[in-house]
Design a protein around this motif. Structure first.
Motif, PDB file in Angstrom:
ATOM      1  N   GLU A 250       0.402  -0.842   0.162  1.00 48.51           N
ATOM      2  CA  GLU A 250      -0.006  -0.220   0.156  1.00 48.51           C
ATOM      3  C   GLU A 250       0.586   1.627   0.246  1.00 48.51           C
ATOM      4  O   GLU A 250       0.478   2.198  -0.736  1.00 48.51           O
ATOM      5  N   GLU A 251       1.864   1.385   0.661  1.00 46.04           N
ATOM      6  CA  GLU A 251       3.045   2.026   1.255  1.00 46.04           C
ATOM      7  C   GLU A 251       3.745   2.459  -0.783  1.00 46.04           C
ATOM      8  O   GLU A 251       3.530   3.887  -1.089  1.00 46.04           O
ATOM      9  N   ASN A 252       3.812   1.893  -1.362  1.00 47.40           N
ATOM     10  CA  ASN A 252       4.666   1.596  -2.255  1.00 47.40           C
ATOM     11  C   ASN A 252       3.818   2.259  -3.117  1.00 47.40           C
ATOM     12  O   ASN A 252       4.259   3.012  -4.550  1.00 47.40           O
ATOM     13  N   ARG A 253       2.395   1.614  -3.742  1.00 53.47           N
ATOM     14  CA  ARG A 253       0.936   2.325  -4.273  1.00 53.47           C
ATOM     15  C   ARG A 253       1.052   4.155  -4.615  1.00 53.47           C
ATOM     16  O   ARG A 253       1.116   4.741  -5.149  1.00 53.47           O
ATOM     17  N   GLU A 254       1.221   4.270  -3.104  1.00 54.46           N
ATOM     18  CA  GLU A 254       0.961   5.609  -3.101  1.00 54.46           C
ATOM     19  C   GLU A 254       2.180   6.626  -3.924  1.00 54.46           C
ATOM     20  O   GLU A 254       2.056   7.835  -4.557  1.00 54.46           O
ATOM     21  N   ILE A 255       3.225   5.711  -3.068  1.00 55.34           N
ATOM     22  CA  ILE A 255       4.890   6.851  -3.946  1.00 55.34           C
ATOM     23  C   ILE A 255       4.572   6.444  -5.197  1.00 55.34           C
ATOM     24  O   ILE A 255       5.137   7.991  -6.252  1.00 55.34           O
ATOM     25  N   LEU A 256       4.459   5.367  -6.203  1.00 50.78           N
ATOM     26  CA  LEU A 256       4.294   5.568  -7.155  1.00 50.78           C
ATOM     27  C   LEU A 256       3.660   6.054  -8.061  1.00 50.78           C
ATOM     28  O   LEU A 256       3.110   6.807  -9.645  1.00 50.78           O
ATOM     29  N   GLN A 257       2.447   7.016  -7.002  1.00 47.72           N
ATOM     30  CA  GLN A 257       1.342   7.122  -8.298  1.00 47.72           C
ATOM     31  C   GLN A 257       1.134   8.433  -7.684  1.00 47.72           C
ATOM     32  O   GLN A 257       0.963   9.324  -8.676  1.00 47.72           O
ATOM     33  N   SER A 258       2.664   9.238  -7.260  1.00 45.36           N
ATOM     34  CA  SER A 258       2.760  10.693  -7.277  1.00 45.36           C
ATOM     35  C   SER A 258       3.901  10.846  -7.978  1.00 45.36           C
ATOM     36  O   SER A 258       4.285  12.443  -8.100  1.00 45.36           O
ATOM     37  N   VAL A 259       5.088  10.448  -7.927  1.00 40.13           N
ATOM     38  CA  VAL A 259       5.928  10.794  -9.203  1.00 40.13           C
ATOM     39  C   VAL A 259       5.837  10.971 -10.219  1.00 40.13           C
ATOM     40  O   VAL A 259       5.126  10.004 -10.806  1.00 40.13           O
ATOM     41  N   ARG A 260       6.337  11.415 -11.293  1.00 33.78           N
ATOM     42  CA  ARG A 260       6.010  12.078 -12.152  1.00 33.78           C
ATOM     43  C   ARG A 260       7.061  11.484 -13.079  1.00 33.78           C
ATOM     44  O   ARG A 260       6.455  11.475 -14.333  1.00 33.78           O
ATOM     45  N   GLU A 261       8.368  10.345 -12.565  1.00 31.89           N
ATOM     46  CA  GLU A 261       8.856   9.785 -13.777  1.00 31.89           C
ATOM     47  C   GLU A 261       8.128   8.075 -14.319  1.00 31.89           C
ATOM     48  O   GLU A 261       7.376   8.104 -13.221  1.00 31.89           O
ATOM     49  N   GLY A 262       8.708   7.575 -14.940  1.00 32.06           N
ATOM     50  CA  GLY A 262       8.007   5.894 -15.098  1.00 32.06           C
ATOM     51  C   GLY A 262       9.125   5.893 -14.480  1.00 32.06           C
ATOM     52  O   GLY A 262      10.410   5.112 -14.222  1.00 32.06           O
ATOM     53  N   LEU A 263       8.710   4.493 -13.354  1.00 30.73           N
ATOM     54  CA  LEU A 263       9.512   3.802 -12.251  1.00 30.73           C
ATOM     55  C   LEU A 263       9.287   2.356 -12.304  1.00 30.73           C
ATOM     56  O   LEU A 263       7.865   2.201 -12.571  1.00 30.73           O
ATOM     57  N   PHE A 264       9.934   1.507 -13.053  1.00 35.95           N
ATOM     58  CA  PHE A 264       9.364  -0.013 -12.513  1.00 35.95           C
ATOM     59  C   PHE A 264      10.813  -1.053 -12.509  1.00 35.95           C
ATOM     60  O   PHE A 264      11.866  -0.156 -12.865  1.00 35.95           O
ATOM     61  N   LEU A 265      10.301  -1.653 -12.369  1.00 36.22           N
ATOM     62  CA  LEU A 265      11.951  -2.561 -12.179  1.00 36.22           C
ATOM     63  C   LEU A 265      11.513  -3.928 -12.714  1.00 36.22           C
ATOM     64  O   LEU A 265      10.734  -4.133 -13.518  1.00 36.22           O
ATOM     65  N   ILE A 266      12.863  -4.499 -14.124  1.00 39.04           N
ATOM     66  CA  ILE A 266      12.858  -5.295 -14.642  1.00 39.04           C
ATOM     67  C   ILE A 266      13.631  -6.711 -14.150  1.00 39.04           C
ATOM     68  O   ILE A 266      14.408  -6.738 -13.717  1.00 39.04           O
ATOM     69  N   THR A 267      13.355  -8.021 -14.357  1.00 35.38           N
ATOM     70  CA  THR A 267      13.657  -8.552 -14.030  1.00 35.38           C
ATOM     71  C   THR A 267      15.316  -9.751 -14.953  1.00 35.38           C
ATOM     72  O   THR A 267      14.932  -9.471 -15.683  1.00 35.38           O
ATOM     73  N   GLY A 273       8.188  -5.753 -13.693  1.00 32.24           N
ATOM     74  CA  GLY A 273       7.799  -5.674 -12.073  1.00 32.24           C
ATOM     75  C   GLY A 273       6.440  -5.670 -11.493  1.00 32.24           C
ATOM     76  O   GLY A 273       6.121  -5.327 -12.929  1.00 32.24           O
ATOM     77  N   SER A 274       6.138  -6.277 -10.328  1.00 29.99           N
ATOM     78  CA  SER A 274       4.736  -5.874 -10.486  1.00 29.99           C
ATOM     79  C   SER A 274       4.052  -4.730  -9.830  1.00 29.99           C
ATOM     80  O   SER A 274       3.372  -4.171  -9.615  1.00 29.99           O
ATOM     81  N   GLN A 275       5.554  -4.052  -9.801  1.00 28.17           N
ATOM     82  CA  GLN A 275       5.005  -2.491  -9.747  1.00 28.17           C
ATOM     83  C   GLN A 275       5.419  -1.336 -10.368  1.00 28.17           C
ATOM     84  O   GLN A 275       6.679  -1.755 -10.656  1.00 28.17           O
ATOM     85  N   LEU A 276       4.919  -0.201 -10.555  1.00 24.50           N
ATOM     86  CA  LEU A 276       5.304   0.470 -11.314  1.00 24.50           C
ATOM     87  C   LEU A 276       4.400   1.693 -10.842  1.00 24.50           C
ATOM     88  O   LEU A 276       2.641   1.968 -10.234  1.00 24.50           O
ATOM     89  N   SER A 277       5.042   2.514 -11.238  1.00 27.42           N
ATOM     90  CA  SER A 277       4.772   4.794 -10.977  1.00 27.42           C
ATOM     91  C   SER A 277       3.589   4.188 -12.443  1.00 27.42           C
ATOM     92  O   SER A 277       3.451   4.438 -13.755  1.00 27.42           O
ATOM     93  N   GLN A 278       2.476   5.177 -11.918  1.00 32.15           N
ATOM     94  CA  GLN A 278       1.101   5.608 -12.688  1.00 32.15           C
ATOM     95  C   GLN A 278       1.654   6.965 -13.848  1.00 32.15           C
ATOM     96  O   GLN A 278       1.134   6.580 -14.638  1.00 32.15           O
ATOM     97  N   SER A 279       3.381   7.668 -13.733  1.00 33.87           N
ATOM     98  CA  SER A 279       3.541   8.423 -14.886  1.00 33.87           C
ATOM     99  C   SER A 279       4.155   7.298 -16.058  1.00 33.87           C
ATOM    100  O   SER A 279       3.148   7.465 -16.945  1.00 33.87           O
ATOM    101  N   ALA A 280       4.338   6.076 -15.595  1.00 33.17           N
ATOM    102  CA  ALA A 280       4.756   5.631 -16.673  1.00 33.17           C
ATOM    103  C   ALA A 280       3.998   4.711 -17.578  1.00 33.17           C
ATOM    104  O   ALA A 280       4.080   5.316 -19.112  1.00 33.17           O
TER     105      ALA A 280
END
Length: 710
Positions: A250-267, A273-280
């Motif tokens: 839940e905390e990660n989701r709130e942060i990822l929704q607010s950042v302006r950059e596209g953020l995500f992990l790749i394996t 990965g399962s966590q992506l920023s809204q801006s992506a």
């Protein structure tokens, strides 16, 4: 069970610290997943058993199919043998010779029946329905064996009766009569036994098919029950895990929704990965999904070579022995151009920048943190700066060419160009007082002639920047003319042209300052040799741009003896006719060699003074004028219909090349396609009070002659 992806710090050091603080994942426990593993093992066992039985039963069904087909063939062959015996007997009664094909058919049928009958008992390779050998399994059912014995009892005596007919063509009528009598007495019996045998083989095949269906149904039912058990267990475990995962993310989701950059992990296998920023999602112009392949996402944005380089670069980052700082500078995704749709559905071009940072666990690289930024504003600014630098370089190059040009010719060009452009300005300003569309179109045509003349003069002096700008101005005039013919407001449309016209005048003003023009043009003297040189260079430049070769022969030295006004008109006519000769007359080298001509076309320009008149001649040894081609073009552009042109002779057709807006070129280029060049020639001929003569032979030459009083 999905793992929780905490938001990693932006630096490698922070990520390593976070990884050290995170609890170690428990190893795999057989006891924990014992029920699911056993259920999956049973599921695989059921599938394997059904698969083996399917293969075996399908193989037996294939064999039964062969038996059914060959049993049916036995029935047909017995009938064919009886029929051929009747045909032989009919020939005997009619005292006619036996047909070889009938005997061949009898022997082939008897051979096939005998071989197949033996194979049904013992099994053997026999000819199939298509003539290719197939292996026939022996019939094993009790009824099938009984039917085979009945066939054998009837067939063996039958086959003995047929032996004289099969062994030689010299059989006796008694031999034929004996075989025919046996056939007529036993054919129905043999046919009935064959029918029963076909039915028996079909029943055997149907029984195997029924067995296969039962096996498949049982296996599928067991597999579904097993799958339902697995699903039930999995859903129970998933329900328990979801609550813990939701709380942890839940905390990660709130942060990822607010950042302006596209953020995500790749394996390491390049999956998101399962966590992506809204801006992506907005940066890519599409919804990203966890587990999506990164390079499948990038494939529409990159050429194959760049995509391969990007894959190699990411693989390097996953190699722990490679220093991250050393490879940051070779990132091929630091700037990517992408075409995507905005919220209104319109296509927009964006420039994205990708940066990769390692997420390490111990000595290995667990993930890469991808940061995507929209750098479109920065790229646009850089392009504007680059465009401005290029424009400045072109203008500087133009000034250098102007310095190298003949001073008198340059000053005359500046004066003529300024005068023409000011007259164009007056034409545009006076359109509001013109009455009707026809009058405005005449002003547009006059403006086009003057701008075209400026372009031609600039090209002769190598002033490419001014020539290109004049060419663009012609584009604007053409667009307004075509829009006006469709019902637009021509007067208001022309009022939108002052800015490009002012830019052209400013460039002419720069050249005027450079030349230091102070005395009247009439006092300047332009040498005939200079005219010859610029016309020759113009012909070569046009030919090079069109992929042609030309050998110009220019003799215009006598132009220096003409009055200034007449000299200007003659020079403009020569420029336009040379452009026309190279663009429309001279063929491409491959066409010329195919026609037996030299690769380089000849363009000859002469200005000669006679006793009573001057003659300007421009001749090329090109393709000549084709009246049929001009006729087709007139229909194509909609000036006439084919029926209207039927009353025109070739001379009237060719005369249309001087009409404003007519051109046989395939498209508009810097040197052709607008239908203005010969329009300028005709206008200048009228101003000169001259006569224009045209001579041409298709495939040989075209020559324009302008004659005017001395």
């Amino acid at each position: 069970m999905a793992a929780v992806l905490p938001l990693e710090p932006s630096t490698a050091t922070g990520k390593q610290a976070q990884a050290r603080r995170a609890p170690k994942q428990q190893g795999f426990s057989f006891g924990k997943y014992r029920e699911i593993i056993i259920a999956v093992a049973f599921f695989l066992l059921f599938d394997l058993g059904v698969l083996v039985l399917n293969f075996y039963t399908s193989f037996k069904i294939d064999q039964d199919t062969v038996a059914i087909n060959l049993a049916g063939r036995q029935r047909y062959v017995s009938q064919r043998i009886a029929r051929t015996l009747l045909e032989l007997d009919a020939a005997r009664v009619a005292d006619k010779p036996y047909k070889p094909e009938t005997l061949a058919e009898l022997r082939a049928g008897a051979k096939v029946f005998d071989i197949s009958a033996a194979a049904f008992k013992e099994g053997n390779v026999v000819p199939g329905g298509d003539g290719k050998p197939v292996f026939l399994q022996p019939v094993t059912s009790e009824r099938g064996r009984a039917l085979e014995a009945q066939v054998d009892a009837v067939w063996k005596p039958y086959f003995q009766k047929l032996q004289p007919l099969l062994a030689s063509d010299k059989f006796t009528p008694e031999d034929l009569a004996g075989a025919l009598a046996y056939s007529q007495a036993n054919n129905i019996k043999l046919l009935n036994i064959a029918n029963d045998f076909v039915t028996e083989t079909q029943q055997i095949g149907a029984s195997r098919a029924s067995t296969l269906r039962m096996v498949q149904t049982g296996g599928i039912v067991l597999a579904l029950l097993n799958f339902a058990f697995i699903l039930f267990k999995f859903l129970n475990r998933l329900k328990t895990s979801d609550a813990a995962i939701e709380a942890a993310t839940e905390e990660n989701r709130e942060i990822l929704q607010s950042v302006r950059e596209g953020l995500f992990l790749i394996t390491p296998d390049f999956k998101i990965g399962s966590q992506l920023s809204q801006s992506a999602h907005g940066l890519f112009g599409r919804t990203l999904t966890p587990g999506q392949d990164l390079f499948s996402l990038l494939a529409p944005l990159l050429p194959d070579k760049a995509l391969a380089d990007a894959r190699d670069y990411v693989q390097l980052l996953f190699a722990p022995h490679v220093k991250e700082a050393l490879v940051q500078g070779i990132n091929p995704l630091s700037e990517v151009e992408a075409v995507m749709k905005n919220r209104l559905g319109q296509e927009v071009v964006r420039h994205l920048s990708f940066h990769f940072n390692r997420v390490q666990e111990g000595a290995g690289v667990r993930h890469l943190l991808v940061t995507v930024q929209d750098i479109s504003a920065r790229v646009e600014l850089e392009r504007k700066l680059q465009s401005e630098r290029q424009r400045s370089q072109k203008e500087f190059s133009m000034l250098l060419k102007a310095i190298d040009a003949d001073p008198a010719m340059l000053r005359q060009f500046v004066a003529r160009a300024e005068q023409n452009l000011l007259e164009v300005n007056d034409l545009l300003r006076s359109t509001s007082s013109a009455q009707g569309e026809t009058a405005i179109l005449k002003r547009i045509d006059e403006a086009r002639r003057r701008v075209h003349a400026v372009k031609g003069d600039a090209a002769t002096l190598g002033l490419d920047t001014i020539a290109a700008q004049a060419h663009q101005f012609e584009n604007d005039l053409d667009r307004i003319r075509q829009g006006g013919s469709a019902g637009g407001d021509l007067g208001n449309a022309l009022l939108a042209l002052p800015l490009p016209l002012e830019d052209l005048l400013n460039k002419i003003g720069s050249l005027k300052s450079l030349t230091g023009l102070q005395k009247p043009v009439a006092d300047l003297a332009v040498s005939g040799e200079a005219i010859n040189g610029v016309l020759a260079r113009l012909a070569e430049d046009i030919a090079r741009d069109a992929g042609k070769r030309v050998q110009p022969a220019i003799t215009m030295s006598a132009i220096a003896d003409l009055p200034p006004d007449a000299s200007d008109l003659v020079r403009e006519i020569a420029v336009q006719l040379v452009r026309n000769a190279v663009t429309h007359g001279i063929e491409a080298p491959i066409s010329r060699t195919g026609a037996g001509k030299p690769e380089a076309g000849a363009v000859t320009v002469q200005l000669l003074r006679g006793e009573t008149e001057w003659t300007l001649s421009v001749r090329d040894d090109g393709a000549g004028l084709s009246a049929p081609r001009i006729r087709r073009k007139l229909v194509e552009i909609g000036w006439y219909t084919a029926q209207q042109l039927e009353s025109f002779d070739d001379r009237q057709i060719v005369a249309h090349i001087f009409k404003p807006g007519f051109s046989t070129a395939g498209g508009v280029t810097m040197h052709a396609g607008r239908g203005v060049g010969l329009d300028v020639v005709q206008a200048n001929v009228q101003k000169l009070g001259a006569r224009l003569l045209l001579g041409s032979t298709p495939g040989e030459y075209t020559e324009f002659k302008v004659r005017f009083a001395a």
